[in-house]
Design a protein around this motif. Structure first.
Motif, PDB file in Angstrom:
ATOM      1  N   PHE A 174      -3.334   0.150  -2.117  1.00  0.00           N
ATOM      2  CA  PHE A 174      -4.007   0.181  -3.411  1.00  0.00           C
ATOM      3  C   PHE A 174      -5.092   1.242  -3.433  1.00  0.00           C
ATOM      4  O   PHE A 174      -5.202   2.023  -4.384  1.00  0.00           O
ATOM      5  N   PHE A 175      -5.912   1.293  -2.379  1.00  0.00           N
ATOM      6  CA  PHE A 175      -7.104   2.148  -2.422  1.00  0.00           C
ATOM      7  C   PHE A 175      -6.746   3.631  -2.463  1.00  0.00           C
ATOM      8  O   PHE A 175      -7.402   4.410  -3.160  1.00  0.00           O
ATOM      9  N   PHE A 176      -5.706   4.045  -1.734  1.00  0.00           N
ATOM     10  CA  PHE A 176      -5.297   5.445  -1.787  1.00  0.00           C
ATOM     11  C   PHE A 176      -4.836   5.812  -3.199  1.00  0.00           C
ATOM     12  O   PHE A 176      -5.074   6.923  -3.675  1.00  0.00           O
ATOM     13  N   ASN A 177      -4.176   4.892  -3.866  1.00  0.00           N
ATOM     14  CA  ASN A 177      -3.796   5.127  -5.262  1.00  0.00           C
ATOM     15  C   ASN A 177      -5.015   5.119  -6.169  1.00  0.00           C
ATOM     16  O   ASN A 177      -5.136   5.938  -7.081  1.00  0.00           O
ATOM     17  N   PHE A 178      -5.932   4.199  -5.925  1.00  0.00           N
ATOM     18  CA  PHE A 178      -7.154   4.079  -6.731  1.00  0.00           C
ATOM     19  C   PHE A 178      -7.967   5.363  -6.655  1.00  0.00           C
ATOM     20  O   PHE A 178      -8.500   5.843  -7.657  1.00  0.00           O
ATOM     21  N   ALA A 179      -8.079   5.931  -5.449  1.00  0.00           N
ATOM     22  CA  ALA A 179      -8.881   7.140  -5.269  1.00  0.00           C
ATOM     23  C   ALA A 179      -8.183   8.380  -5.813  1.00  0.00           C
ATOM     24  O   ALA A 179      -8.848   9.319  -6.263  1.00  0.00           O
ATOM     25  N   GLY A 180      -6.852   8.400  -5.800  1.00  0.00           N
ATOM     26  CA  GLY A 180      -6.128   9.589  -6.203  1.00  0.00           C
ATOM     27  C   GLY A 180      -5.614   9.592  -7.623  1.00  0.00           C
ATOM     28  O   GLY A 180      -5.148  10.624  -8.109  1.00  0.00           O
ATOM     29  N   ASN A 181      -5.710   8.456  -8.314  1.00  0.00           N
ATOM     30  CA  ASN A 181      -5.136   8.340  -9.658  1.00  0.00           C
ATOM     31  C   ASN A 181      -6.233   7.923 -10.634  1.00  0.00           C
ATOM     32  O   ASN A 181      -6.644   6.773 -10.670  1.00  0.00           O
ATOM     33  N   ARG A 182      -6.714   8.872 -11.411  1.00  0.00           N
ATOM     34  CA  ARG A 182      -7.846   8.579 -12.303  1.00  0.00           C
ATOM     35  C   ARG A 182      -7.501   7.537 -13.364  1.00  0.00           C
ATOM     36  O   ARG A 182      -8.356   6.736 -13.741  1.00  0.00           O
ATOM     37  N   LYS A 183      -6.256   7.541 -13.824  1.00  0.00           N
ATOM     38  CA  LYS A 183      -5.861   6.557 -14.843  1.00  0.00           C
ATOM     39  C   LYS A 183      -5.902   5.149 -14.261  1.00  0.00           C
ATOM     40  O   LYS A 183      -6.409   4.215 -14.892  1.00  0.00           O
ATOM     41  N   LEU A 184      -5.371   5.012 -13.043  1.00  0.00           N
ATOM     42  CA  LEU A 184      -5.390   3.709 -12.392  1.00  0.00           C
ATOM     43  C   LEU A 184      -6.820   3.289 -12.090  1.00  0.00           C
ATOM     44  O   LEU A 184      -7.174   2.115 -12.248  1.00  0.00           O
ATOM     45  N   GLN A 185      -7.645   4.243 -11.667  1.00  0.00           N
ATOM     46  CA  GLN A 185      -9.019   3.912 -11.312  1.00  0.00           C
ATOM     47  C   GLN A 185      -9.758   3.281 -12.490  1.00  0.00           C
ATOM     48  O   GLN A 185     -10.429   2.257 -12.344  1.00  0.00           O
ATOM     49  N   VAL A 186      -9.624   3.867 -13.643  1.00  0.00           N
ATOM     50  CA  VAL A 186     -10.308   3.331 -14.826  1.00  0.00           C
ATOM     51  C   VAL A 186      -9.782   1.941 -15.180  1.00  0.00           C
ATOM     52  O   VAL A 186     -10.536   1.052 -15.568  1.00  0.00           O
TER      53      VAL A 186
END
Length: 284
Positions: A69-81
């Motif tokens: 999850f965290f690697f996606n969270f850090a690399g994907n701005r849409k997912l992060q928001v």
């Protein structure tokens, strides 16, 4: 998305873009010590990597392991928001300082703009918790040695989805790793202090200086440290991730440096002997 597949994709992207932009240069970007920035890798490679990550759909399996999850969270701005519990509460020393609304949030790439991240454990048993799919609370710590401050990002799994629920700033001396962090702050930048912080005999595995394709395993005296020490000793700003493990003021700390899709793995074991931290063992 499984972590190995994700990291393979990242490695492929970095390799392709770095080849096209670096030409014949072997020079690596210099690390930047700042409370706002981390050590950086080639920005064009990072931008390309992040844009591709953002285009990839995030599978439900990414929420099983926090690392996925965290690697996606850090690399994907849409997912992060999407994965931030707005208004996001910001605490300082345990007291609510402010709340951030969605339009105020600035995308945080964490350690994605450097080629490694760091972890601190008390023992090897704690290291296994990284693979635990049952944990539902994780704290990502960003440690600023210059200001002796720790910025904690608190994540909770809510209805099966990892969410950033709050941020807390604390003085480094209040951290459960405070004694070790005070020591490491100096150890990381002072070569003479490193030698003074060696055990009488240090067990090591390191690249053979006479044969880059082989490693050497054995013991070394403190004065041999400059010859065999790891090529990378992170300083300035480091990260730690608490996967639910309980820290104590233990007499042992395992400091781990893991590369992002580059195969880097460094492990240094320190022990507090008579009030002084000593390097007992390292693998690089």
């Amino acid at each position: 998305m499984k972590k190995c597949a994700f990291l393979f994709m990242v490695l492929l992207i970095i390799t392709i873009v770095s080849f096209s932009t670096a030409g014949c240069s072997n020079k690596k970007p210099a690390a930047v010590d700042s409370t706002n920035t981390d050590s950086v890798i080639d920005t064009s490679a990072v931008d390309t990597m992040e844009s591709i990550i953002e285009e990839q759909p995030v599978s439900k399996a990414a929420d099983e392991l926090f690392d996925d999850f965290f690697f996606n969270f850090a690399g994907n701005r849409k997912l992060q928001v999407k994965r931030i519990n707005f208004p996001l509460s910001i605490y300082r020393n345990g007291k609510l300082e402010k709340q951030i609304q969605k339009p105020q949030w600035v995308i945080d790439r964490f350690f994605m703009r450097q080629d490694y991240y760091t972890l601190i454990f008390d023992n090897h048993k704690q290291m296994q918790v990284v693979k635990d799919t049952t944990i539902d609370h994780v704290v990502v710590e960003k440690i600023f040695f210059k200001t002796s401050t720790v910025k904690q990002y608190l994540f909770n799994r809510i209805n099966g989805l990892w969410m950033l629920t709050s941020i807390n700033y604390k003085p480094m001396y209040q951290n459960n790793n405070a004694s070790f962090l005070r020591f490491y702050k100096k150890f990381a930048v002072d070569s003479a202090y490193q030698i003074r912080s060696m055990n009488e005999a240090v067990t090591f595995t390191a690249p053979d200086p006479d044969d880059e394709f082989h490693d050497i395993t054995g013991t070394m005296a403190p004065e041999q440290w400059p010859m065999f020490k790891p090529a990378l000793i992170p300083h300035g700003v480091i990260y730690n991730i608490l996967y639910g493990q309980t820290y104590t003021e233990s007499n042992q700390k395992i400091f781990v440096v893991r590369g992002i899709a580059n195969g880097l793995e460094i492990e240094m074991t320190f022990r507090n002997k008579g009030g002084r931290w000593k390097l007992m063992k390292f693998n690089s």
